[in-house]
Design an enzyme around this catalytic site. Structure first.
Site, mmCIF file in Angstrom:
data_model
loop_
_atom_site.group_PDB
_atom_site.id
_atom_site.type_symbol
_atom_site.label_atom_id
_atom_site.label_comp_id
_atom_site.label_asym_id
_atom_site.label_seq_id
_atom_site.Cartn_x
_atom_site.Cartn_y
_atom_site.Cartn_z
ATOM 1 N N GLU A 146 0.856 -1.199 0.174
ATOM 2 C CA GLU A 146 -0.087 0.129 -0.020
ATOM 3 C C GLU A 146 0.967 1.272 -0.104
ATOM 4 O OE1 GLU A 146 -3.605 2.127 2.878
ATOM 5 O OE2 GLU A 146 -2.054 0.648 3.626
ATOM 6 N N GLU A 245 -11.606 2.851 6.534
ATOM 7 C CA GLU A 245 -10.397 3.072 7.287
ATOM 8 C C GLU A 245 -10.549 4.482 7.684
ATOM 9 O OE1 GLU A 245 -6.105 1.508 7.788
ATOM 10 O OE2 GLU A 245 -6.447 2.555 6.008
#
Length: 267
Positions: A146, A245
């Protein structure tokens, strides 16, 4: 329609961690993700999933000493044994939890790192990812990397989508994919619609995440047009999960109007 997973590390923090599974299920979530499972027995986490009809869709491999400020070890020369032992531990949890995705964090580099030093970090990262993808393939698990913005995580080694995709292509392992967090991508690069249209059709994106920009609250707060972005994701046929998130402004359940509205439910 996109499928949404509650991130239990950031959401439902008004409840003890193990009670967050029930809270997410009560709000209509069918899946969860979180940072790390390792403070709990895998069997207990599996029981919470099963009791609440939830799927585990993502967690992170061990990141080094998180409390001391470490944010992964996979790109750090000299930490290969620790990284690979952590991958095996993550895959053990993934098997117990029925989780098909594990995020492997790169780690931090110091200010002033030279180009030659960065090249060594990248070589270490690539070799560890190749090892991880090979181990994960046998378990039916995807390894994810990521890009993370350096405003929230100063010094993080991987920041841009193109660099992540280049690594995935270089390693050339079916089980290595990119975790595209639209919050991080907007801060670093912007141009989210073009990014989605460019990268989702490649098959190299294994998971999406969302939060409001710039403050990481509910995704309908700030500069993102989430209904438009969800429409782009839907039109491209992405069949993975979108992890929520974000840090709720107040109570988690009270802040889910954006999701109820998108689903066409009463707020």
């Amino acid at each position: 329609m996109p499928r949404f997973a509650a991130n239990l590390s950031l959401m439902y923090t008004e409840h003890p961690f193990l009670d967050r599974f029930a809270a997410a299920s009560a709000d209509g979530f069918e899946a969860v993700e979180y940072l790390f499972p390792y403070a709990y027995e895998a069997a207990e986490l599996r029981r919470r999933l099963d009791d609440n009809g939830l799927r585990q869709v993502l967690f992170n491999a061990p990141p080094g000493d998180w409390d001391a400020g470490e944010r992964g070890t996979a790109a750090l020369p000299g930490r290969e044994r620790e990284t690979r032992t952590g991958i095996d531990r993550a895959l053990e949890y993934a098997a117990e939890l029925g989780c098909e995705r594990v995020h492997v964090m790169a780690g931090l580099v110091a200010p002033g790192t030279t180009d030659a030093e960065r090249a060594r970090f990248r070589d270490t990262y690539r070799d560890n990812l190749a090892h991880a993808a090979g181990r994960a393939a046998a378990a039916g698990v995807d390894v994810l990397i990521e890009p993370i913005n350096t405003r929230d995580m100063p010094g993080y080694f991987l920041n841009r989508q193109a660099d992540a995709h280049a690594l995935v292509q270089e390693v050339a392992a079916d089980r290595l994919k990119v975790q595209l967090d639209l919050y991080h991508c907007q801060i670093v690069e912007g141009d989210l619609t073009a990014t989605l249209r460019r990268d989702l059709p490649t098959g190299r994106v294994g998971h999406l995440q969302i939060a409001g920009v710039p403050d990481r609250h509910e995704p309908d707060a700030g500069e993102l047009n989430i209904r438009h972005l969800f429409g782009v994701v839907d039109a491209l046929g992405f069949d993975g999960w979108i992890g929520c998130e974000y840090v709720p402004r107040a109570g988690t359940s009270e802040g889910l109007g954006w999701l109820n509205d998108y689903r066409g439910e009463p707020a």
